[in-house]
Design a protein around this motif. Sequence first.
Motif, PDB file in Angstrom:
ATOM      1  N   LYS A   1      13.996  -5.586  -9.283  1.00 48.84           N
ATOM      2  CA  LYS A   1      13.832  -4.973 -10.599  1.00 48.84           C
ATOM      3  C   LYS A   1      14.438  -3.577 -10.648  1.00 48.84           C
ATOM      4  O   LYS A   1      15.080  -3.205 -11.635  1.00 48.84           O
ATOM      5  N   ALA A   2      14.219  -2.796  -9.587  1.00 39.98           N
ATOM      6  CA  ALA A   2      14.679  -1.413  -9.580  1.00 39.98           C
ATOM      7  C   ALA A   2      14.815  -0.925  -8.142  1.00 39.98           C
ATOM      8  O   ALA A   2      14.236  -1.494  -7.212  1.00 39.98           O
ATOM      9  N   THR A   3      15.588   0.132  -7.960  1.00 36.81           N
ATOM     10  CA  THR A   3      15.757   0.772  -6.655  1.00 36.81           C
ATOM     11  C   THR A   3      15.632   2.276  -6.822  1.00 36.81           C
ATOM     12  O   THR A   3      15.813   2.821  -7.923  1.00 36.81           O
ATOM     13  N   THR A   4      15.324   2.959  -5.707  1.00 38.38           N
ATOM     14  CA  THR A   4      15.195   4.409  -5.761  1.00 38.38           C
ATOM     15  C   THR A   4      15.332   4.982  -4.358  1.00 38.38           C
ATOM     16  O   THR A   4      15.250   4.248  -3.371  1.00 38.38           O
ATOM     17  N   TRP A   5      15.562   6.277  -4.289  1.00 34.59           N
ATOM     18  CA  TRP A   5      15.549   7.007  -3.023  1.00 34.59           C
ATOM     19  C   TRP A   5      14.237   7.777  -2.927  1.00 34.59           C
ATOM     20  O   TRP A   5      13.734   8.287  -3.931  1.00 34.59           O
ATOM     21  N   ALA A   6      13.699   7.884  -1.702  1.00 33.96           N
ATOM     22  CA  ALA A   6      12.422   8.579  -1.512  1.00 33.96           C
ATOM     23  C   ALA A   6      12.465   9.421  -0.250  1.00 33.96           C
ATOM     24  O   ALA A   6      12.976   8.981   0.790  1.00 33.96           O
ATOM     25  N   THR A   7      11.940  10.631  -0.346  1.00 33.91           N
ATOM     26  CA  THR A   7      11.808  11.487   0.830  1.00 33.91           C
ATOM     27  C   THR A   7      10.739  10.898   1.751  1.00 33.91           C
ATOM     28  O   THR A   7       9.932  10.065   1.319  1.00 33.91           O
ATOM     29  N   PRO A   8      10.684  11.323   3.022  1.00 31.07           N
ATOM     30  CA  PRO A   8       9.609  10.837   3.901  1.00 31.07           C
ATOM     31  C   PRO A   8       8.220  11.064   3.311  1.00 31.07           C
ATOM     32  O   PRO A   8       7.341  10.198   3.429  1.00 31.07           O
ATOM     33  N   VAL A   9       8.011  12.203   2.669  1.00 36.39           N
ATOM     34  CA  VAL A   9       6.711  12.469   2.040  1.00 36.39           C
ATOM     35  C   VAL A   9       6.443  11.454   0.936  1.00 36.39           C
ATOM     36  O   VAL A   9       5.336  10.908   0.805  1.00 36.39           O
ATOM     37  N   GLN A  10       7.451  11.168   0.144  1.00 32.71           N
ATOM     38  CA  GLN A  10       7.292  10.199  -0.942  1.00 32.71           C
ATOM     39  C   GLN A  10       7.075   8.783  -0.407  1.00 32.71           C
ATOM     40  O   GLN A  10       6.346   7.994  -1.026  1.00 32.71           O
ATOM     41  N   VAL A  11       7.692   8.472   0.734  1.00 36.03           N
ATOM     42  CA  VAL A  11       7.458   7.163   1.348  1.00 36.03           C
ATOM     43  C   VAL A  11       5.987   7.026   1.730  1.00 36.03           C
ATOM     44  O   VAL A  11       5.352   6.001   1.484  1.00 36.03           O
ATOM     45  N   HIS A  12       5.420   8.073   2.332  1.00 37.66           N
ATOM     46  CA  HIS A  12       3.999   8.033   2.698  1.00 37.66           C
ATOM     47  C   HIS A  12       3.108   7.957   1.456  1.00 37.66           C
ATOM     48  O   HIS A  12       2.061   7.296   1.476  1.00 37.66           O
ATOM     49  N   GLN A  13       3.513   8.606   0.378  1.00 38.24           N
ATOM     50  CA  GLN A  13       2.759   8.501  -0.867  1.00 38.24           C
ATOM     51  C   GLN A  13       2.830   7.069  -1.419  1.00 38.24           C
ATOM     52  O   GLN A  13       1.848   6.554  -1.970  1.00 38.24           O
ATOM     53  N   MET A  14       3.985   6.427  -1.224  1.00 40.65           N
ATOM     54  CA  MET A  14       4.144   5.053  -1.685  1.00 40.65           C
ATOM     55  C   MET A  14       3.250   4.100  -0.891  1.00 40.65           C
ATOM     56  O   MET A  14       2.776   3.086  -1.427  1.00 40.65           O
ATOM     57  N   VAL A  15       2.989   4.422   0.372  1.00 37.77           N
ATOM     58  CA  VAL A  15       2.060   3.628   1.179  1.00 37.77           C
ATOM     59  C   VAL A  15       0.711   3.535   0.479  1.00 37.77           C
ATOM     60  O   VAL A  15       0.101   2.460   0.387  1.00 37.77           O
ATOM     61  N   GLU A  16       0.229   4.658  -0.020  1.00 35.86           N
ATOM     62  CA  GLU A  16      -1.060   4.663  -0.725  1.00 35.86           C
ATOM     63  C   GLU A  16      -0.994   3.863  -2.016  1.00 35.86           C
ATOM     64  O   GLU A  16      -1.945   3.153  -2.368  1.00 35.86           O
ATOM     65  N   LYS A  17       0.126   3.948  -2.739  1.00 38.77           N
ATOM     66  CA  LYS A  17       0.277   3.172  -3.973  1.00 38.77           C
ATOM     67  C   LYS A  17       0.252   1.676  -3.680  1.00 38.77           C
ATOM     68  O   LYS A  17      -0.334   0.887  -4.429  1.00 38.77           O
ATOM     69  N   LEU A  18       0.916   1.282  -2.588  1.00 36.48           N
ATOM     70  CA  LEU A  18       0.920  -0.131  -2.211  1.00 36.48           C
ATOM     71  C   LEU A  18      -0.496  -0.618  -1.922  1.00 36.48           C
ATOM     72  O   LEU A  18      -0.892  -1.710  -2.328  1.00 36.48           O
ATOM     73  N   ARG A  19      -1.268   0.194  -1.218  1.00 36.56           N
ATOM     74  CA  ARG A  19      -2.644  -0.193  -0.893  1.00 36.56           C
ATOM     75  C   ARG A  19      -3.515  -0.259  -2.141  1.00 36.56           C
ATOM     76  O   ARG A  19      -4.402  -1.117  -2.253  1.00 36.56           O
ATOM     77  N   GLU A  20      -3.286   0.641  -3.064  1.00 42.22           N
ATOM     78  CA  GLU A  20      -4.107   0.705  -4.275  1.00 42.22           C
ATOM     79  C   GLU A  20      -3.941  -0.530  -5.155  1.00 42.22           C
ATOM     80  O   GLU A  20      -4.793  -0.805  -6.003  1.00 42.22           O
ATOM     81  N   THR A  21      -2.859  -1.300  -4.955  1.00 44.08           N
ATOM     82  CA  THR A  21      -2.663  -2.496  -5.774  1.00 44.08           C
ATOM     83  C   THR A  21      -3.722  -3.557  -5.480  1.00 44.08           C
ATOM     84  O   THR A  21      -3.993  -4.414  -6.331  1.00 44.08           O
ATOM     85  N   GLY A  22      -4.298  -3.532  -4.273  1.00 41.65           N
ATOM     86  CA  GLY A  22      -5.261  -4.560  -3.889  1.00 41.65           C
ATOM     87  C   GLY A  22      -4.628  -5.894  -3.569  1.00 41.65           C
ATOM     88  O   GLY A  22      -5.328  -6.862  -3.247  1.00 41.65           O
ATOM     89  N   ASN A  23      -3.315  -5.962  -3.617  1.00 45.45           N
ATOM     90  CA  ASN A  23      -2.571  -7.190  -3.332  1.00 45.45           C
ATOM     91  C   ASN A  23      -2.344  -7.306  -1.826  1.00 45.45           C
ATOM     92  O   ASN A  23      -1.816  -6.386  -1.197  1.00 45.45           O
ATOM     93  N   GLY A  24      -2.740  -8.454  -1.226  1.00 47.29           N
ATOM     94  CA  GLY A  24      -2.645  -8.601   0.226  1.00 47.29           C
ATOM     95  C   GLY A  24      -1.248  -8.400   0.757  1.00 47.29           C
ATOM     96  O   GLY A  24      -1.047  -7.741   1.782  1.00 47.29           O
ATOM     97  N   GLY A  25      -0.250  -8.970   0.073  1.00 44.93           N
ATOM     98  CA  GLY A  25       1.131  -8.815   0.520  1.00 44.93           C
ATOM     99  C   GLY A  25       1.592  -7.375   0.480  1.00 44.93           C
ATOM    100  O   GLY A  25       2.286  -6.908   1.392  1.00 44.93           O
ATOM    101  N   LEU A  26       1.206  -6.642  -0.570  1.00 41.63           N
ATOM    102  CA  LEU A  26       1.619  -5.245  -0.686  1.00 41.63           C
ATOM    103  C   LEU A  26       0.804  -4.339   0.244  1.00 41.63           C
ATOM    104  O   LEU A  26       1.324  -3.327   0.738  1.00 41.63           O
ATOM    105  N   ILE A  27      -0.443  -4.706   0.498  1.00 43.82           N
ATOM    106  CA  ILE A  27      -1.219  -3.954   1.489  1.00 43.82           C
ATOM    107  C   ILE A  27      -0.559  -4.080   2.860  1.00 43.82           C
ATOM    108  O   ILE A  27      -0.445  -3.102   3.615  1.00 43.82           O
ATOM    109  N   TYR A  28      -0.113  -5.301   3.191  1.00 37.74           N
ATOM    110  CA  TYR A  28       0.601  -5.475   4.455  1.00 37.74           C
ATOM    111  C   TYR A  28       1.868  -4.634   4.478  1.00 37.74           C
ATOM    112  O   TYR A  28       2.191  -4.005   5.487  1.00 37.74           O
TER     113      TYR A  28
END
Length: 345
Positions: free
Chosen positions: A144-171
């Motif tokens: 759907k979309a692509t983006t560039w992320a700093t290391p800090v933003q990558v770690h922030q994205m980790v939390e967003k993935l977990r917040e979805t509650g989706n097993g695949g995205l939590i993994y």
Amino acid sequence: MHLLPQLSSIRTRFGYPYHPWMNQEFDKKGWALVQKSVHENRYHDVTMLIEGVDGRFALMSKHSYPPGVFRSPSGGVNPGEDIAAGALREAREETGLKIELKKFIANITLDITFEEDVVTWNSYIFHATTQNMRLKPTDLKEVKATTWATPVQVHQMVEKLRETGNGGLIYRANLTELSMWALDKKLTIRPVRKLDLVFVGQFLRKSKIGIEDFEKAHWWIAEINSVPVATLGLVARPDCVEVIGPAVDLPYQGQGVGQALIDYICDQWKNPKDKPILDAIKHLRPNEPLWLVTNTPGYYLNVDFEIVNHKQAPKTLKNKMTGTHANDSSMRHKIYRSSFTSVKK
């Protein structure tokens, strides 16, 4: 499963990865996607941490993802396709980038669970670089979309993935967290030198593993950023060759260092050309398997090892399993035999 024969050469080319075991529960929708892959005889993905010239990482989002949720690009390797070639192809399809694979940083073995069912999956994760900063994926059906992320933003994205509650995205969050950690923790494996023996003794005493074999075994050591963190040995018994360990320093347990040592020893045993491991075992017979007795859960060894009934084991190992462990049916004190043999003639 068709990728297993390639792994030894991939590790030789791109380095030995951390090899942890994870588990993750999926929901009904996620399980359906897993079953689709299983029906296609696919039990893996190859994932790329693509770093640009400015230190940012390329991320992608699928059409099914919530707004603002991204992860590293990944995909399947086709039957007959080289793993590295598959990684380059998937990177091009999902980001439009031409990449160079730099390091095999992690091999996560994952138990995917749904109700009472389990599928074992492997993620092969590579650090890659690119000189091209223009993101233009070609697989628009998937991306759907692509983006560039700093290391800090990558770690922030980790939390967003977990917040979805989706097993695949939590993994995917857990995978990303481990992979970013591994980028800064260079793992190397080498034969033990005389000065290393003090560390070997410390690991064995802490782990209560193989201290009686300290002087007669041949040892290998794993280092992270040049600091010893784990060891593994081979000892020639009268009737078999036994793997001793791995013994891993407490702060690094669960990160896959021990399995990396197992992978290393297995690769050398199966493919000993120009490697010293077989010369260390002077009385080795042709087509000799490796044996392992473990007092910790060892089910993660099932790729290269199989559990053997005590009655089928060499006499030396049977003697180790007398007394309280003679009829042990738990995950402790199992005897394993390698599914491969040495090729020394």
